[in-house]
Design a protein around this motif. Structure first.
Motif, PDB file in Angstrom:
ATOM      1  N   ILE A   1       1.159  -0.866   0.109  1.00  0.00           N
ATOM      2  CA  ILE A   1      -0.448  -0.019   0.057  1.00  0.00           C
ATOM      3  C   ILE A   1       0.445   1.247  -0.336  1.00  0.00           C
ATOM      4  CG2 ILE A   1      -1.448   1.319   1.351  1.00  0.00           C
ATOM      5  CD1 ILE A   1      -2.729  -1.074   2.381  1.00  0.00           C
ATOM      6  N   ALA A   2       2.090   1.377   0.858  1.00  0.00           N
ATOM      7  CA  ALA A   2       3.046   2.423   1.106  1.00  0.00           C
ATOM      8  C   ALA A   2       3.356   2.891  -0.671  1.00  0.00           C
ATOM      9  CB  ALA A   2       3.606   2.362   1.929  1.00  0.00           C
ATOM     10  N   LEU A   3       3.785   1.379  -1.080  1.00  0.00           N
ATOM     11  CA  LEU A   3       4.083   1.962  -2.427  1.00  0.00           C
ATOM     12  C   LEU A   3       3.680   2.559  -3.852  1.00  0.00           C
ATOM     13  CD1 LEU A   3       7.615   0.992  -4.261  1.00  0.00           C
ATOM     14  CD2 LEU A   3       6.221  -1.255  -4.718  1.00  0.00           C
ATOM     15  N   VAL A   4       2.472   1.844  -3.956  1.00  0.00           N
ATOM     16  CA  VAL A   4       1.330   1.945  -3.837  1.00  0.00           C
ATOM     17  C   VAL A   4       0.703   3.661  -4.741  1.00  0.00           C
ATOM     18  CG1 VAL A   4      -1.342   2.245  -5.206  1.00  0.00           C
ATOM     19  CG2 VAL A   4       0.251  -0.129  -4.652  1.00  0.00           C
ATOM     20  N   TRP A   5       0.731   4.034  -2.782  1.00  0.00           N
ATOM     21  CA  TRP A   5       1.046   5.309  -2.721  1.00  0.00           C
ATOM     22  C   TRP A   5       2.409   6.154  -3.550  1.00  0.00           C
ATOM     23  CZ3 TRP A   5       3.975   8.785   0.483  1.00  0.00           C
ATOM     24  CH2 TRP A   5       2.711  10.012   1.118  1.00  0.00           C
ATOM     25  N   ILE A   6       3.493   5.802  -3.034  1.00  0.00           N
ATOM     26  CA  ILE A   6       3.985   6.646  -3.617  1.00  0.00           C
ATOM     27  C   ILE A   6       4.651   6.811  -5.389  1.00  0.00           C
ATOM     28  CG2 ILE A   6       6.790   6.561  -4.013  1.00  0.00           C
ATOM     29  CD1 ILE A   6       6.676   5.163  -1.080  1.00  0.00           C
ATOM     30  N   VAL A   7       3.928   5.630  -5.612  1.00  0.00           N
ATOM     31  CA  VAL A   7       3.989   5.772  -6.923  1.00  0.00           C
ATOM     32  C   VAL A   7       2.758   6.920  -7.278  1.00  0.00           C
ATOM     33  CG1 VAL A   7       3.584   4.503  -8.877  1.00  0.00           C
ATOM     34  CG2 VAL A   7       5.088   3.370  -7.015  1.00  0.00           C
ATOM     35  N   TYR A   8       1.461   6.630  -6.627  1.00  0.00           N
ATOM     36  CA  TYR A   8       0.484   7.181  -7.305  1.00  0.00           C
ATOM     37  C   TYR A   8       1.480   8.703  -7.019  1.00  0.00           C
ATOM     38  CZ  TYR A   8      -3.428  10.682  -5.883  1.00  0.00           C
ATOM     39  OH  TYR A   8      -4.269  10.958  -5.746  1.00  0.00           O
ATOM     40  N   ARG A   9       1.730   9.174  -5.925  1.00  0.00           N
ATOM     41  CA  ARG A   9       2.363  10.783  -5.587  1.00  0.00           C
ATOM     42  C   ARG A   9       2.913  11.401  -7.140  1.00  0.00           C
ATOM     43  NH1 ARG A   9       0.667  14.030  -0.651  1.00  0.00           N
ATOM     44  NH2 ARG A   9       3.088  14.777  -1.284  1.00  0.00           N
ATOM     45  N   LEU A  10       4.026   9.992  -6.747  1.00  0.00           N
ATOM     46  CA  LEU A  10       4.978  10.778  -7.851  1.00  0.00           C
ATOM     47  C   LEU A  10       3.823  10.683  -9.360  1.00  0.00           C
ATOM     48  CD1 LEU A  10       8.078  11.117  -8.957  1.00  0.00           C
ATOM     49  CD2 LEU A  10       8.122   8.059  -9.324  1.00  0.00           C
ATOM     50  N   ILE A  11       3.479  10.206  -9.899  1.00  0.00           N
ATOM     51  CA  ILE A  11       2.871  10.946 -11.343  1.00  0.00           C
ATOM     52  C   ILE A  11       2.032  11.535 -11.294  1.00  0.00           C
ATOM     53  CG2 ILE A  11       0.794   9.019 -12.825  1.00  0.00           C
ATOM     54  CD1 ILE A  11       1.620   6.374 -12.348  1.00  0.00           C
ATOM     55  N   LYS A  12       0.752  11.549 -10.198  1.00  0.00           N
ATOM     56  CA  LYS A  12       0.790  12.727  -9.584  1.00  0.00           C
ATOM     57  C   LYS A  12       1.087  14.234 -10.050  1.00  0.00           C
ATOM     58  CE  LYS A  12      -3.815  15.262  -7.052  1.00  0.00           C
ATOM     59  NZ  LYS A  12      -3.903  14.996  -5.893  1.00  0.00           N
ATOM     60  N   GLY A  13       1.742  14.298  -9.195  1.00  0.00           N
ATOM     61  CA  GLY A  13       3.146  15.280  -9.296  1.00  0.00           C
ATOM     62  C   GLY A  13       3.623  15.546 -10.340  1.00  0.00           C
ATOM     63  N   TRP A  14       4.227  14.959 -11.283  1.00  0.00           N
ATOM     64  CA  TRP A  14       4.620  14.967 -12.536  1.00  0.00           C
ATOM     65  C   TRP A  14       4.112  15.453 -13.412  1.00  0.00           C
ATOM     66  CZ3 TRP A  14       9.301  10.874 -13.779  1.00  0.00           C
ATOM     67  CH2 TRP A  14      10.191  11.079 -14.765  1.00  0.00           C
ATOM     68  N   LEU A  15       2.360  14.674 -13.693  1.00  0.00           N
ATOM     69  CA  LEU A  15       1.507  14.866 -14.504  1.00  0.00           C
ATOM     70  C   LEU A  15       0.882  17.158 -14.220  1.00  0.00           C
ATOM     71  CD1 LEU A  15      -0.314  12.261 -14.671  1.00  0.00           C
ATOM     72  CD2 LEU A  15       1.030  12.902 -16.731  1.00  0.00           C
ATOM     73  N   ALA A  16       0.814  17.304 -12.606  1.00  0.00           N
ATOM     74  CA  ALA A  16       0.864  18.404 -12.356  1.00  0.00           C
ATOM     75  C   ALA A  16       1.895  19.759 -13.402  1.00  0.00           C
ATOM     76  CB  ALA A  16       0.687  18.931 -11.083  1.00  0.00           C
ATOM     77  N   LEU A  17       3.627  18.960 -13.274  1.00  0.00           N
ATOM     78  CA  LEU A  17       4.077  19.511 -13.156  1.00  0.00           C
ATOM     79  C   LEU A  17       4.264  19.661 -15.455  1.00  0.00           C
ATOM     80  CD1 LEU A  17       6.886  21.406 -13.480  1.00  0.00           C
ATOM     81  CD2 LEU A  17       8.563  18.627 -13.753  1.00  0.00           C
ATOM     82  N   PHE A  18       3.823  18.768 -16.084  1.00  0.00           N
ATOM     83  CA  PHE A  18       3.298  18.409 -17.303  1.00  0.00           C
ATOM     84  C   PHE A  18       2.675  19.609 -17.699  1.00  0.00           C
ATOM     85  CE2 PHE A  18       5.758  14.202 -17.795  1.00  0.00           C
ATOM     86  CZ  PHE A  18       6.501  15.220 -18.625  1.00  0.00           C
ATOM     87  N   SER A  19       1.165  19.820 -16.740  1.00  0.00           N
ATOM     88  CA  SER A  19       0.420  20.921 -16.851  1.00  0.00           C
ATOM     89  C   SER A  19       0.521  21.966 -16.599  1.00  0.00           C
ATOM     90  CB  SER A  19      -0.985  19.973 -16.467  1.00  0.00           C
ATOM     91  OG  SER A  19      -1.024  20.652 -14.720  1.00  0.00           O
TER      92      SER A  19
END
Length: 121
Positions: free
Chosen positions: A95-113
């Motif tokens: 669960i912690a690993l999924v949460w880390i990946v989720y936040r990494l993807i969410k942050g990176w997508l926000a940067l792209f936008s």
């Protein structure tokens, strides 16, 4: 005696490219299952070093996002490692690993936008 020259504007990485580099290093460290853990440490060190330069910009929010993701993720991974002795650590670790990946993807997508990452509660 050497003469010091003032820094030229436009040289080096832009703040946007540096933020992409930080996300990329964090992802490499994460995807390599710790084999390139140095990449994740480098990402966090860069985020800490450049956070002051990014103050007042959208990139400061990204640096804070990555730093918080790292420290909270590390806490939950360590607690999950300890919890493996009572046989629930594997689940909480996943669960912690999924949460880390989720936040990494969410942050990176926000940067792209071109936006700051926003935590949803």
């Amino acid at each position: 005696m050497t003469q010091a020259y003032p820094p030229e504007e436009g040289k080096g990485l832009s703040m946007r490219n540096l933020t992409h580099l930080i996300y990329g290093l964090f992802a490499i460290g994460l995807l390599s299952a710790g084999f390139f853990g140095v990449a994740t440490i480098a990402a966090i060190v860069l985020a800490y070093l450049k956070r002051g330069d990014a103050a007042g910009t959208v990139y400061a929010n990204h640096f804070d996002w990555v730093i918080k993701t790292f420290w909270w993720g590390l806490l939950w991974i360590v607690l999950s490692g300890l919890a493996t002795f009572i046989f629930i650590g594997w689940l909480t670790g996943l669960i912690a690993l999924v949460w880390i990946v989720y936040r990494l993807i969410k942050g990176w997508l926000a940067l792209f936008s071109g936006q700051a990452p926003v935590a949803e509660y």
